[in-house]
Design a protein around this motif. Structure first.
Motif, PDB file in Angstrom:
ATOM      1  N   MET A 144       0.847  -1.186   0.000  1.00  0.00           N
ATOM      2  CA  MET A 144       0.000   0.000   0.000  1.00  0.00           C
ATOM      3  C   MET A 144       0.889   1.244   0.000  1.00  0.00           C
ATOM      4  SD  MET A 144      -2.877   1.169   2.761  1.00  0.00           S
ATOM      5  CE  MET A 144      -3.721  -0.388   2.542  1.00  0.00           C
ATOM      6  N   LEU A 180       2.207   5.123   0.067  1.00  0.00           N
ATOM      7  CA  LEU A 180       1.791   6.381   0.659  1.00  0.00           C
ATOM      8  C   LEU A 180       1.484   7.358  -0.463  1.00  0.00           C
ATOM      9  CD1 LEU A 180       4.513   6.611   3.431  1.00  0.00           C
ATOM     10  CD2 LEU A 180       2.083   6.313   3.820  1.00  0.00           C
ATOM     11  N   GLN A 231      -3.678   7.505   7.247  1.00  0.00           N
ATOM     12  CA  GLN A 231      -2.858   6.668   6.372  1.00  0.00           C
ATOM     13  C   GLN A 231      -1.970   5.728   7.175  1.00  0.00           C
ATOM     14  OE1 GLN A 231      -1.142   7.912   2.621  1.00  0.00           O
ATOM     15  NE2 GLN A 231      -1.778  10.004   3.044  1.00  0.00           N
ATOM     16  N   MET A 232      -1.358   6.252   8.207  1.00  0.00           N
ATOM     17  CA  MET A 232      -0.481   5.418   9.032  1.00  0.00           C
ATOM     18  C   MET A 232      -1.284   4.326   9.739  1.00  0.00           C
ATOM     19  SD  MET A 232       2.187   8.059  10.808  1.00  0.00           S
ATOM     20  CE  MET A 232       3.521   8.839   9.864  1.00  0.00           C
ATOM     21  N   GLU A 290      -3.984   2.892   8.715  1.00  0.00           N
ATOM     22  CA  GLU A 290      -4.340   1.883   7.728  1.00  0.00           C
ATOM     23  C   GLU A 290      -3.154   0.989   7.382  1.00  0.00           C
ATOM     24  OE1 GLU A 290      -6.371  -0.499   5.192  1.00  0.00           O
ATOM     25  OE2 GLU A 290      -7.150   0.940   6.665  1.00  0.00           O
ATOM     26  N   LEU A 291      -1.971   1.580   7.300  1.00  0.00           N
ATOM     27  CA  LEU A 291      -0.772   0.784   7.021  1.00  0.00           C
ATOM     28  C   LEU A 291      -0.489  -0.210   8.141  1.00  0.00           C
ATOM     29  CD1 LEU A 291       1.455   3.657   5.600  1.00  0.00           C
ATOM     30  CD2 LEU A 291       0.749   1.624   4.342  1.00  0.00           C
ATOM     31  N   VAL A 292      -0.775   0.195   9.373  1.00  0.00           N
ATOM     32  CA  VAL A 292      -0.600  -0.702  10.518  1.00  0.00           C
ATOM     33  C   VAL A 292      -1.672  -1.786  10.509  1.00  0.00           C
ATOM     34  CG1 VAL A 292      -0.743  -0.854  13.028  1.00  0.00           C
ATOM     35  CG2 VAL A 292       0.581   0.986  11.981  1.00  0.00           C
ATOM     36  N   SER A 303      -3.486  -2.963   8.123  1.00  0.00           N
ATOM     37  CA  SER A 303      -3.417  -3.869   6.972  1.00  0.00           C
ATOM     38  C   SER A 303      -2.235  -4.827   7.039  1.00  0.00           C
ATOM     39  CB  SER A 303      -3.330  -3.066   5.673  1.00  0.00           C
ATOM     40  OG  SER A 303      -2.072  -2.393   5.582  1.00  0.00           O
ATOM     41  N   GLU A 361       0.783  -3.836   6.331  1.00  0.00           N
ATOM     42  CA  GLU A 361       1.840  -3.281   5.480  1.00  0.00           C
ATOM     43  C   GLU A 361       3.042  -2.867   6.333  1.00  0.00           C
ATOM     44  OE1 GLU A 361       3.415  -2.090   1.717  1.00  0.00           O
ATOM     45  OE2 GLU A 361       1.593  -3.194   2.222  1.00  0.00           O
ATOM     46  N   TRP A 362       2.728  -2.312   7.505  1.00  0.00           N
ATOM     47  CA  TRP A 362       3.745  -2.084   8.528  1.00  0.00           C
ATOM     48  C   TRP A 362       3.514  -3.167   9.588  1.00  0.00           C
ATOM     49  CZ3 TRP A 362       3.391   3.947   9.538  1.00  0.00           C
ATOM     50  CH2 TRP A 362       3.941   4.621   8.433  1.00  0.00           C
ATOM     51  N   ILE A 413       8.900   1.334  11.469  1.00  0.00           N
ATOM     52  CA  ILE A 413       8.282   2.017  10.342  1.00  0.00           C
ATOM     53  C   ILE A 413       9.350   2.827   9.606  1.00  0.00           C
ATOM     54  CG2 ILE A 413       6.137   2.166  11.681  1.00  0.00           C
ATOM     55  CD1 ILE A 413       6.584   5.215  11.839  1.00  0.00           C
ATOM     56  N   THR A 440      -2.036  -3.340  16.492  1.00  0.00           N
ATOM     57  CA  THR A 440      -2.699  -3.125  15.207  1.00  0.00           C
ATOM     58  C   THR A 440      -3.974  -2.293  15.313  1.00  0.00           C
ATOM     59  OG1 THR A 440      -3.880  -5.226  15.463  1.00  0.00           O
ATOM     60  CG2 THR A 440      -1.796  -5.269  14.242  1.00  0.00           C
TER      61      THR A 440
END
Length: 234
Positions: free
Chosen positions: A1, A3, A18-19, A21-23, A25, A27-28, A34, A77
């Motif tokens: 995903m 940025l 955004q951050m 969602e990255l966590v 999902s 992705e992070w 990070i 998460t």
């Protein structure tokens, strides 16, 4: 995903979203560092202060952990899990107490609400967990045991209870990892066969007793030895 450059209104909130969602999902990944601040600034097209404020907000929520001189790491998460981690910290006893409160009620409700599909999933998962115990495969035991308890609570079909339990999944897995002892012979490890049988039989009282029994045993061990329990107690 990837940025994307943030719009110029509500910059901090957009970066936080955004951050988060990255966590969420993966992705992070949980426990991983990070990207560094400079990389985030360039990817998002915002100033350092905006990134720092977003990181500060997510750290306060328990999702991120800033380690001076080492970077920022994913700690949880979601906010519920982050809050539980803050409240419980590294204390195994507190984690087990939270587990007991949720899992006993989850088992009791599951005995009256489980579907045939729930039973199939629980049986398959418990079979995988028991096979991992026989192999003394710690990594597989942690994954399959935590999943069995998640499925058990899910079989309650109580959306509030399920949501609360979902928020502590990481702490449940951590407590399984802490209490599983591969030095103990397989036959001496906790069995969840009777717990599943009580749910299958539609016996709420027995299901609650089985769910609370092994956690009570673990709690008594933790009480006598603050370090960690000596036996498997998933």
């Amino acid at each position: 995903m990837p940025l994307v450059t943030a719009k110029r209104t509500g910059l901090v909130d957009q970066v936080i979203a955004q951050m988060r969602e990255l966590v969420a999902s993966g992705e992070w990944p949980l426990g991983e560092k990070i990207p560094p601040e400079t990389e985030l600034v360039n990817a998002l097209g915002v100033g350092r202060n905006t990134v720092r404020e977003a990181v500060r907000a997510l750290s306060h929520a328990g999702l991120l952990e800033v380690r001076q001189g080492d970077g920022t790491f994913v700690r949880a998460t979601n906010e519920i899990s982050g809050a539980v981690r803050k409240l419980c910290g590294p204390e195994l006893r507190q984690v087990l107490e939270v587990r007991r409160a949720l899992e006993v009620e989850g088992a009791r409700l599951a005995a009256g609400s489980r579907t045939d599909e729930d039973l199939r999933e629980l049986t398959a998962c418990l079979d995988s967990r028991d096979a991992a115990v026989q192999r003394l495969d710690s990594a597989d035991v942690i994954v399959t045991d935590a999943e069995f308890h998640r499925l058990l609570v899910a079989a309650s079909h109580n959306p509030v209870l399920i949501s609360l339990y979902e928020g502590i999944r990481e702490t449940v897995a951590s407590s399984v990892a802490t209490t599983f002892n591969p030095e103990i012979p397989p036959e001496q490890h906790v069995s969840h066969t009777e717990l599943l049988a009580a749910v299958r039989d539609g016996d709420p009282r027995r299901a609650a007793e089985e769910a609370g029994g092994f956690l009570d045993e673990l709690l008594s061990q933790v009480g006598s030895d603050p370090g960690q329990a000596e036996e498997s107690g998933q």
